[in-house]
Design a protein around this motif. Structure first.
Motif, mmCIF file in Angstrom:
data_model
loop_
_atom_site.group_PDB
_atom_site.id
_atom_site.type_symbol
_atom_site.label_atom_id
_atom_site.label_comp_id
_atom_site.label_asym_id
_atom_site.label_seq_id
_atom_site.Cartn_x
_atom_site.Cartn_y
_atom_site.Cartn_z
ATOM 1 N N HIS A 29 73.011 -6.424 56.314
ATOM 2 C CA HIS A 29 74.455 -7.328 56.593
ATOM 3 C C HIS A 29 74.821 -7.479 54.838
ATOM 4 C CE1 HIS A 29 72.179 -10.664 54.673
ATOM 5 N NE2 HIS A 29 71.278 -10.543 55.247
ATOM 6 N N CYS B 192 72.770 -5.352 66.785
ATOM 7 C CA CYS B 192 72.795 -6.319 65.503
ATOM 8 C C CYS B 192 71.562 -7.296 65.372
ATOM 9 C CB CYS B 192 74.093 -6.776 65.113
ATOM 10 S SG CYS B 192 74.821 -8.311 66.220
ATOM 11 N N CYS C 204 74.974 -11.187 60.482
ATOM 12 C CA CYS C 204 74.913 -9.784 61.112
ATOM 13 C C CYS C 204 75.997 -9.555 61.957
ATOM 14 C CB CYS C 204 73.580 -9.474 61.821
ATOM 15 S SG CYS C 204 72.135 -9.271 60.633
ATOM 16 N N ALA D 281 78.886 -6.437 61.390
ATOM 17 C CA ALA D 281 79.277 -5.602 62.697
ATOM 18 C C ALA D 281 80.737 -5.762 62.841
ATOM 19 C CB ALA D 281 78.306 -5.932 63.717
ATOM 20 N N ALA E 193 78.656 -4.567 68.272
ATOM 21 C CA ALA E 193 77.137 -4.602 68.575
ATOM 22 C C ALA E 193 76.670 -5.526 69.344
ATOM 23 C CB ALA E 193 76.568 -4.808 67.179
ATOM 24 N N ALA F 201 72.216 -0.256 63.920
ATOM 25 C CA ALA F 201 71.716 -1.679 64.072
ATOM 26 C C ALA F 201 72.013 -2.272 62.729
ATOM 27 C CB ALA F 201 70.401 -1.523 64.178
ATOM 28 N N VAL F 202 73.031 -3.542 62.779
ATOM 29 C CA VAL F 202 73.205 -4.234 61.717
ATOM 30 C C VAL F 202 72.099 -5.275 61.529
ATOM 31 C CG1 VAL F 202 74.877 -5.664 60.473
ATOM 32 C CG2 VAL F 202 75.633 -3.498 61.709
ATOM 33 N N THR F 203 71.514 -5.304 60.445
ATOM 34 C CA THR F 203 70.281 -6.252 60.499
ATOM 35 C C THR F 203 70.037 -6.678 59.018
ATOM 36 O OG1 THR F 203 67.975 -6.851 61.374
ATOM 37 C CG2 THR F 203 68.432 -4.306 60.367
#
Length: 187
Positions: free
Chosen positions: A11, A48, A54, A58, A65, A135-137
């Motif tokens: 992020h 996400c 996050c 995204a 997401a 994946a936004v994490t």
């Protein structure tokens, strides 16, 4: 044998990342994502972490997401909202245990080992139908994923630095992950 691709996007910057703190569920800084960078090509699954930062990252990246609870940040328990320096002064023994023992969670939150098990399970549950996942994490989740991919486990957690907006690509599948590349972010 088919191969999966998982791109983990850290992020954007928040107040906690700027001040070396344990985050709350906070928004991105206004300047956190000035240049979203290149796209992701074909994506079969866009996920996400369930936090505001996050979801905002995204959205700025143009990713629709779906939140995934297993991509949530490491739970910092009583330390949330405080800086590393504040915690080191208030709880030096707890901080030392947490930094040296992956099973320790003296802050009332989650241990690094528990995070590693959660993230490793998430990775190994990836399906061939979702061969290309973005994946936004959180940086902690990405550190745990790298440790899992390399077979280093939670012992490697503190040996990896993840910058805001960096992209980490893993290839493979359950029990056979490979770190493909890391594209630096803005940190």
């Amino acid at each position: 044998m088919s191969s999966l691709r998982v791109v983990l996007v850290s992020h954007g910057a928040t107040e906690a990342t700027r001040r070396a703190g344990f985050p709350l569920d906070e928004p991105l800084l206004r300047t956190a994502v000035e240049d979203p960078g290149p796209g992701f090509g074909r994506v079969d699954a866009a996920l996400c972490g369930p936090s505001l930062r996050c979801a905002q990252t995204a959205a700025v990246l143009g990713i629709d997401a779906e939140p995934d609870e297993r991509l949530r940040d490491l739970d910092h328990g009583d330390w949330s909202g405080r800086t590393l320096d504040e915690v080191a002064v208030a709880d030096p023994a707890g901080m030392a245990r947490w930094l040296t023992d992956p099973e320790s969670a003296p802050h009332g939150g989650e241990s690094v080992a528990d995070l590693a098990r959660r993230v490793g399970g998430w990775l190994d549950d990836r399906s061939l139908e979702l061969a290309r996942t973005v994946a936004v994490t959180h940086p902690a989740v990405i550190r745990a994923a790298i440790g899992h991919a390399l077979g280093a486990g939670p012992a490697a957690f503190w040996r990896v630095d993840i910058a805001p907006l960096s992209r980490t690509t893993l290839r493979g599948g359950p029990g056979r992950w490979t770190l493909r590349w890391i594209v630096p972010g803005t940190g």
